[in-house]
Design an enzyme around this catalytic site. Structure first.
Site, PDB file in Angstrom:
ATOM      1  N   TYR A  24     167.326  27.992  53.431  1.00 49.56           N
ATOM      2  CA  TYR A  24     166.155  28.840  53.686  1.00 49.56           C
ATOM      3  C   TYR A  24     165.282  28.270  54.797  1.00 49.56           C
ATOM      4  CZ  TYR A  24     163.449  25.595  50.806  1.00 49.56           C
ATOM      5  OH  TYR A  24     162.841  24.474  50.310  1.00 49.56           O
ATOM      6  N   THR A 101     166.195  17.547  50.048  1.00 47.95           N
ATOM      7  CA  THR A 101     165.764  16.160  49.746  1.00 47.95           C
ATOM      8  C   THR A 101     165.020  16.178  48.415  1.00 47.95           C
ATOM      9  OG1 THR A 101     163.767  16.666  51.001  1.00 47.95           O
ATOM     10  CG2 THR A 101     165.503  15.435  52.159  1.00 47.95           C
ATOM     11  N   ARG A 170     157.436  23.830  57.491  1.00 50.86           N
ATOM     12  CA  ARG A 170     156.337  24.372  56.675  1.00 50.86           C
ATOM     13  C   ARG A 170     156.661  25.816  56.340  1.00 50.86           C
ATOM     14  NH1 ARG A 170     151.384  21.866  60.057  1.00 50.86           N
ATOM     15  NH2 ARG A 170     150.882  20.107  58.704  1.00 50.86           N
ATOM     16  N   LYS A 222     153.222  15.839  56.039  1.00 48.95           N
ATOM     17  CA  LYS A 222     153.809  16.878  55.180  1.00 48.95           C
ATOM     18  C   LYS A 222     153.634  16.521  53.705  1.00 48.95           C
ATOM     19  CE  LYS A 222     155.900  20.372  53.573  1.00 48.95           C
ATOM     20  NZ  LYS A 222     157.262  20.842  53.543  1.00 48.95           N
ATOM     21  N   ASN A 226     150.805  18.520  50.773  1.00 47.29           N
ATOM     22  CA  ASN A 226     151.179  19.123  49.483  1.00 47.29           C
ATOM     23  C   ASN A 226     150.647  18.320  48.308  1.00 47.29           C
ATOM     24  OD1 ASN A 226     152.293  21.385  50.551  1.00 47.29           O
ATOM     25  ND2 ASN A 226     154.391  20.634  50.527  1.00 47.29           N
ATOM     26  N   ARG A 229     147.177  19.481  47.745  1.00 49.61           N
ATOM     27  CA  ARG A 229     147.105  20.747  46.977  1.00 49.61           C
ATOM     28  C   ARG A 229     147.328  20.474  45.496  1.00 49.61           C
ATOM     29  NH1 ARG A 229     146.863  26.020  48.186  1.00 49.61           N
ATOM     30  NH2 ARG A 229     148.137  27.591  47.139  1.00 49.61           N
ATOM     31  N   GLY A 273     154.554  25.190  39.839  1.00 47.49           N
ATOM     32  CA  GLY A 273     156.005  25.185  40.055  1.00 47.49           C
ATOM     33  C   GLY A 273     156.326  25.232  41.535  1.00 47.49           C
ATOM     34  N   CYS A 276     158.047  22.753  46.511  1.00 46.19           N
ATOM     35  CA  CYS A 276     157.295  21.802  47.357  1.00 46.19           C
ATOM     36  C   CYS A 276     156.298  20.990  46.552  1.00 46.19           C
ATOM     37  CB  CYS A 276     156.479  22.552  48.401  1.00 46.19           C
ATOM     38  SG  CYS A 276     157.367  23.634  49.428  1.00 46.19           S
ATOM     39  N   LYS A 279     157.235  18.330  44.057  1.00 45.55           N
ATOM     40  CA  LYS A 279     158.166  17.319  44.581  1.00 45.55           C
ATOM     41  C   LYS A 279     157.489  16.393  45.597  1.00 45.55           C
ATOM     42  CE  LYS A 279     160.960  18.587  47.903  1.00 45.55           C
ATOM     43  NZ  LYS A 279     161.624  18.220  49.172  1.00 45.55           N
ATOM     44  N   TYR A 339     157.976  31.122  39.633  1.00 41.68           N
ATOM     45  CA  TYR A 339     156.930  30.067  39.682  1.00 41.68           C
ATOM     46  C   TYR A 339     155.673  30.571  40.361  1.00 41.68           C
ATOM     47  CZ  TYR A 339     157.263  28.905  44.691  1.00 41.68           C
ATOM     48  OH  TYR A 339     157.205  28.953  46.059  1.00 41.68           O
TER      49      TYR A 339
HETATM   50  N1  SAJ Z   1     148.975  27.183  41.881  1.00 43.12           N
HETATM   51  C1  SAJ Z   1     147.921  26.978  40.998  1.00 43.12           C
HETATM   52  N2  SAJ Z   1     146.648  26.962  41.485  1.00 43.12           N
HETATM   53  C2  SAJ Z   1     146.385  27.140  42.811  1.00 43.12           C
HETATM   54  C3  SAJ Z   1     147.481  27.343  43.693  1.00 43.12           C
HETATM   55  C4  SAJ Z   1     148.763  27.358  43.217  1.00 43.12           C
HETATM   56  O1  SAJ Z   1     148.121  26.817  39.788  1.00 43.12           O
HETATM   57  O2  SAJ Z   1     145.221  27.137  43.193  1.00 43.12           O
HETATM   58  C5  SAJ Z   1     150.357  27.139  41.378  1.00 43.12           C
HETATM   59  C6  SAJ Z   1     151.140  28.408  41.622  1.00 43.12           C
HETATM   60  O3  SAJ Z   1     151.038  29.288  40.529  1.00 43.12           O
HETATM   61  C7  SAJ Z   1     152.567  27.870  41.755  1.00 43.12           C
HETATM   62  C8  SAJ Z   1     152.383  26.491  42.377  1.00 43.12           C
HETATM   63  O4  SAJ Z   1     151.031  26.123  42.106  1.00 43.12           O
HETATM   64  O5  SAJ Z   1     153.171  27.715  40.494  1.00 43.12           O
HETATM   65  C9  SAJ Z   1     152.641  26.419  43.872  1.00 43.12           C
HETATM   66  O6  SAJ Z   1     151.932  27.475  44.463  1.00 43.12           O
HETATM   67  P1  SAJ Z   1     151.654  27.488  46.065  1.00 43.12           P
HETATM   68  O7  SAJ Z   1     150.687  28.583  46.317  1.00 43.12           O
HETATM   69  O8  SAJ Z   1     151.318  26.137  46.536  1.00 43.12           O
HETATM   70  O9  SAJ Z   1     153.040  27.983  46.689  1.00 43.12           O
HETATM   71  P2  SAJ Z   1     154.254  27.121  47.238  1.00 43.12           P
HETATM   72  O10 SAJ Z   1     154.803  26.232  46.209  1.00 43.12           O
HETATM   73  O11 SAJ Z   1     155.185  28.089  47.869  1.00 43.12           O
HETATM   74  O12 SAJ Z   1     153.570  26.211  48.349  1.00 43.12           O
HETATM   75  C10 SAJ Z   1     153.776  26.480  49.712  1.00 43.12           C
HETATM   76  C11 SAJ Z   1     153.554  25.176  50.407  1.00 43.12           C
HETATM   77  N3  SAJ Z   1     154.006  25.327  51.763  1.00 43.12           N
HETATM   78  C12 SAJ Z   1     154.853  24.397  52.263  1.00 43.12           C
HETATM   79  O13 SAJ Z   1     155.226  23.426  51.654  1.00 43.12           O
HETATM   80  C13 SAJ Z   1     155.291  24.641  53.641  1.00 43.12           C
HETATM   81  C14 SAJ Z   1     152.092  24.792  50.409  1.00 43.12           C
HETATM   82  O14 SAJ Z   1     151.899  23.697  51.312  1.00 43.12           O
HETATM   83  C15 SAJ Z   1     151.230  25.926  50.857  1.00 43.12           C
HETATM   84  O15 SAJ Z   1     149.869  25.531  50.729  1.00 43.12           O
HETATM   85  C16 SAJ Z   1     151.470  27.123  49.943  1.00 43.12           C
HETATM   86  O16 SAJ Z   1     152.860  27.487  50.123  1.00 43.12           O
HETATM   87  C17 SAJ Z   1     150.568  28.270  50.357  1.00 43.12           C
HETATM   88  O17 SAJ Z   1     149.400  27.969  50.688  1.00 43.12           O
HETATM   89  O18 SAJ Z   1     151.004  29.408  50.275  1.00 43.12           O
END
Ligand code: SAJ
Length: 440
Positions: A24, A101, A170, A222, A226, A229, A273, A276, A279, A339
């Site tokens: 992907y 990874t 990203r 990177k 994450n 976050r 979940g 990223c 992990k 997730y």
């Molecule tokens: N979640 C929470 N509270 C929040 C934000 C997310 O509980 O405030 C949960 C979501 O339900 C999910 C998990 O965290 O289960 C991850 O959510 P996510 O919005 O971070 O989505 P991801 O996992 O697709 O994260 C990606 C990441 N992008 C890359 O690694 C390139 C992250 O760095 C981005 O910040 C995120 O997308 C984004 O902002 O959309």
């Protein structure tokens, strides 16, 4: 070929590119460079994927705007070709590596795929070629894993026989092409000149900032972004637990806190979940493994977020007991298995943890998810006879739920809301007993 010659070939779009790992990340990157006018060779271990790609079809699941058309165009124009053979890499001037990874259950990075790609690449790598690792890696991986493997495989030396960089991807499922085009990227080079050459290369497909730097900075950016976050979400989850104990409402608290300048409290919820966020903090922590660095906040944040699906189970058990029911022989409807909202991606799904623990208790579990194969179906008929409903994912489809019909289908109108998806007043009016994470 030295770096200056390579730079000229890149500027003339005559540099022959390769991408190892057409997943992907690798596939959209290969297609975008091909669209930009480069000849791109993709190396992919899975023959069925090679076949599909060479037929101009995307093997990537889910809705990826722009990818299918892009792939069809560049394969049709014969600018992108896939192969299973590393031998075909001998004439490549630049090789991107986009392999998985993962970290294992003890949170240790598993680099088999990365080591395999580098070990296979070394012996066939063209003299003076540039290798760029795009996979997310723990800090120090470039110097302690990638460099030694390439020096050994090429019997050459960095910055004379080959050049080496790290440009972390990203991407995000559902926005693969858009993110690759628009998000900024860090170009970590094995020398300043290498970083500049990487910037010149990526300028062909990236509209965002391209920041030249060194390996350790690229590895840190990177994994830190994450981890940031994850820690922020864990903070919100901990405040949610405090609010429950004190009779507060974390959703209201968060809204008012975020009115304060320079505050950005994230969303608490049923868990964290994805591929990223769960992990990358472990990759960052592994960067200092064996060194005397007291890393505490990042692992603890992981523990808080990993505990949230179990907290949902506690909220459910309490709600059932208040209604005179036992979780052990209850029938429970779980809404959402992906997730993330409006996604079909179930990697590291918090719902998977909740379902596994409920079934271990003997609870009968019914799972609904409009996006995930195997869990789609008529929600109201799945709700029939259930003693409670647990909302784990805020899919947009659930907002339109007919609450009266849902109540009529249930054996007892208990709803545990892990994402503050519903307005509790509406639910109470519809006759539900409501428990929302973070509301005391
Ligand atoms: N979640 C929470 N509270 C929040 C934000 C997310 O509980 O405030 C949960 C979501 O339900 C999910 C998990 O965290 O289960 C991850 O959510 P996510 O919005 O971070 O989505 P991801 O996992 O697709 O994260 C990606 C990441 N992008 C890359 O690694 C390139 C992250 O760095 C981005 O910040 C995120 O997308 C984004 O902002 O959309």
């Amino acid at each position: 070929m030295d770096l200056r010659e390579l730079r000229e070939k890149i500027d003339r779009k005559e540099a022959r590119l390769a991408v190892i790992g057409l997943g992907y990340v690798g596939l959209p990157v290969a297609a975008l460079f091909a669209e930009a006018g480069f000849d791109v060779l993709g190396v992919e271990l899975r023959p069925e994927r090679v076949e599909k790609i060479n037929a101009g079809q995307s093997p990537i699941e889910g809705d990826e705007p722009g990818l299918a058309e892009l792939l069809d165009a560049v394969v049709g124009a014969r600018r992108l070709r896939a192969t299973t053979s590393y031998e075909d890499l001998r004439d490549r001037d630049v090789v991107l590596i986009d392999v998985e990874t993962p970290v294992d259950e003890t949170h240790v990075p598993r680099y088999q795929a990365l080591r395999g790609a580098l070990a296979s690449l070394g012996p066939v790598l063209k003299k003076g070629a540039l290798v760029i690792i795009e996979s997310t890696i723990a800090p120090r991986t470039m110097s302690t894993v990638a460099l030694p493997l390439l020096e050994k495989g090429t019997s050459g030396r960095l910055n004379s026989d080959f050049y080496l960089g790290n440009c972390p991807e990203r991407v995000m499922p559902g926005k693969l092409v858009a993110n690759l085009r628009n998000l900024s990227r860090v170009a970590g080079g094995g020398s300043p000149e290498t970083a500049e050459t990487m910037v010149a290369l990526y300028r062909n497909i990236v509209r965002g900032d391209l920041d030249p730097t060194d390996w350790i900075t690229a590895e840190l950016v990177k994994t830190v972004e994450n981890s940031y976050r994850d820690v922020q979400i864990a903070f919100a989850n901990e405040v949610a637990l405090i609010c429950e104990a004190l009779g507060g409402d974390v959703w209201k608290v968060r809204e008012l806190v975020n009115k304060t300048p320079a505050r950005n409290m994230h969303l608490p919820g049923a868990g964290v979940g994805g591929h990223c966020i769960p992990k990358d903090p472990w990759l960052l922590v592994n960067g200092v493994r064996g060194m005397d660095v007291p890393v505490r906040v990042i692992p603890q944040a992981r523990a808080v977020n990993d505990s949230m699906p179990l907290h949902m189970l506690d909220l459910l058990q309490t709600a059932l007991e208040k209604a005179g029911k036992s979780i052990y022989d209850a029938r429970v409807l779980v809404l959402g298995y992906a997730y993330l909202e409006n996604s079909d991606d179930t990697r590291n799904s918090p719902s998977e943890v909740l379902v596994r623990h409920l079934e271990a208790l003997g609870t009968e579990v019914v799972v609904h998810d409009p996006y995930v194969e195997g869990y789609q179906g008529d929600l109201l008929s799945m709700a029939r006879g259930c003693d409670a409903v647990v909302v784990m994912v805020s899919h947009r489809d659930y907002r339109a739920l007919d609450l009266a019909a849902l109540k009529a289908a249930l054996a007892s109108p208990i709803l545990v809301d892990g994402r503050n998806l519903f307005d509790p007043d509406q639910l109470v009016k519809a006759g539900f007993t409501v428990v929302t994470v973070g509301k005391g």
